[in-house]
Design a protein around this motif. Structure first.
Motif, mmCIF file in Angstrom:
data_model
loop_
_atom_site.group_PDB
_atom_site.id
_atom_site.type_symbol
_atom_site.label_atom_id
_atom_site.label_comp_id
_atom_site.label_asym_id
_atom_site.label_seq_id
_atom_site.Cartn_x
_atom_site.Cartn_y
_atom_site.Cartn_z
ATOM 1 N N GLN A 1 0.817 -1.216 0.000
ATOM 2 C CA GLN A 1 0.000 0.000 0.000
ATOM 3 C C GLN A 1 0.853 1.270 0.000
ATOM 4 N N PRO A 2 1.848 1.390 0.897
ATOM 5 C CA PRO A 2 2.669 2.606 0.830
ATOM 6 C C PRO A 2 3.440 2.736 -0.483
ATOM 7 N N TRP A 3 3.900 1.620 -1.026
ATOM 8 C CA TRP A 3 4.601 1.655 -2.314
ATOM 9 C C TRP A 3 3.636 2.108 -3.410
ATOM 10 N N PHE A 4 2.420 1.573 -3.404
ATOM 11 C CA PHE A 4 1.405 1.967 -4.378
ATOM 12 C C PHE A 4 1.101 3.465 -4.266
ATOM 13 N N ASP A 5 1.050 3.986 -3.027
ATOM 14 C CA ASP A 5 0.798 5.418 -2.839
ATOM 15 C C ASP A 5 1.851 6.271 -3.554
ATOM 16 N N LEU A 6 3.099 5.798 -3.553
ATOM 17 C CA LEU A 6 4.191 6.535 -4.188
ATOM 18 C C LEU A 6 4.266 6.304 -5.690
ATOM 19 N N GLU A 7 4.020 5.069 -6.119
ATOM 20 C CA GLU A 7 4.150 4.690 -7.525
ATOM 21 C C GLU A 7 2.992 3.774 -7.920
ATOM 22 N N PRO A 8 1.853 4.343 -8.285
ATOM 23 C CA PRO A 8 0.687 3.512 -8.610
ATOM 24 C C PRO A 8 0.927 2.531 -9.754
ATOM 25 N N ASP A 9 1.898 2.814 -10.618
ATOM 26 C CA ASP A 9 2.166 1.925 -11.757
ATOM 27 C C ASP A 9 3.401 1.053 -11.533
ATOM 28 N N ALA A 10 3.866 0.960 -10.281
ATOM 29 C CA ALA A 10 5.084 0.199 -9.975
ATOM 30 C C ALA A 10 4.901 -1.290 -10.270
ATOM 31 N N GLU A 11 6.017 -1.901 -10.633
ATOM 32 C CA GLU A 11 6.074 -3.352 -10.870
ATOM 33 C C GLU A 11 6.958 -3.969 -9.796
ATOM 34 N N PHE A 12 6.463 -5.011 -9.148
ATOM 35 C CA PHE A 12 7.279 -5.770 -8.210
ATOM 36 C C PHE A 12 8.080 -6.759 -9.042
ATOM 37 N N PRO A 13 9.415 -6.681 -9.009
ATOM 38 C CA PRO A 13 10.232 -7.536 -9.882
ATOM 39 C C PRO A 13 9.850 -9.018 -9.788
ATOM 40 N N GLY A 14 9.503 -9.573 -10.928
ATOM 41 C CA GLY A 14 9.180 -10.989 -11.005
ATOM 42 C C GLY A 14 7.800 -11.370 -10.519
ATOM 43 N N MET A 15 7.040 -10.410 -9.964
ATOM 44 C CA MET A 15 5.730 -10.732 -9.387
ATOM 45 C C MET A 15 4.572 -10.000 -10.060
#
Length: 189
Positions: A149-163
């Motif tokens: 959730q905090p990561w999404f707040d910063l980067e809504p289009d973020a990709e978790f490597p390999g996931m």
């Protein structure tokens, strides 16, 4: 998530002339002992003061229930820090451990024991590692709402490597037991 925010930018080490790529780093912070918010702010400050680490974003603070912790553990405050760095993953891990130690992090044989500060490397560019010392990307973070959730707040289009996309992982995990603490705002320069 790419290996570098701009793959054409390379930082030269001034001592050796060695070229090292700038990598995007995702760092998870947590605290459930002592002055929890002060511990998180201290970690952000220490990371921002680290040579060759440039903090680019700090998430809102969330309060979460302890996960797989001993009974009667206190709730955690959690946040995510985004940074760019030319440090190797191992050097960055050394720095994370030093920051924990500076905040009197006690290590024990008790799994997920309460702690003053937890500084976890979630992802270091697209770097992969599966050693006893360093696992990248973090092996459980894709299942933890207090990271996603905090990561999404910063980067809504973020990709978790390999996931996959952080948004999809967060939708799968849900946010039950996670409370955004807008009264606590982490600062960085």
């Amino acid at each position: 998530m790419t290996e570098t925010p701009n793959p054409n930018i390379i930082d030269a080490d001034t001592l050796t002339g060695e070229m090292r790529p700038i990598r995007r780093v995702v760092i998870g912070l947590g605290s459930n002992l002592g002055e929890r918010f002060g511990n998180l702010q201290g970690a952000v400050d220490a990371l921002a003061d680290t040579p060759n680490v440039w903090v680019t974003g700090v998430s809102p603070v969330y309060e979460s229930q302890p996960l797989d912790c001993p009974p009667d553990s206190s709730t955690f405050l959690n946040a995510v820090v985004l940074a760019d760095t030319t440090l190797s993953a191992h050097r960055l891990l050394d720095r994370a451990l030093a920051v924990e130690d500076a905040f009197d992090r006690l290590r024990s044989d008790v799994k997920n024991a309460p702690r003053t500060l937890d500084v976890d490397l979630i992802a270091v560019g697209d770097r992969r590692s599966d050693t006893d010392v360093l696992k990248l990307p973090h092996p459980q973070a894709h299942e933890r709402a207090f990271v996603l959730q905090p990561w999404f707040d910063l980067e809504p289009d973020a990709e978790f490597p390999g996931m996959g996309p952080v948004a999809e992982l967060l939708a799968k995990v849900g946010t039950e037991g996670l409370v955004r603490r807008d009264d606590l705002v982490l600062e960085f320069e």
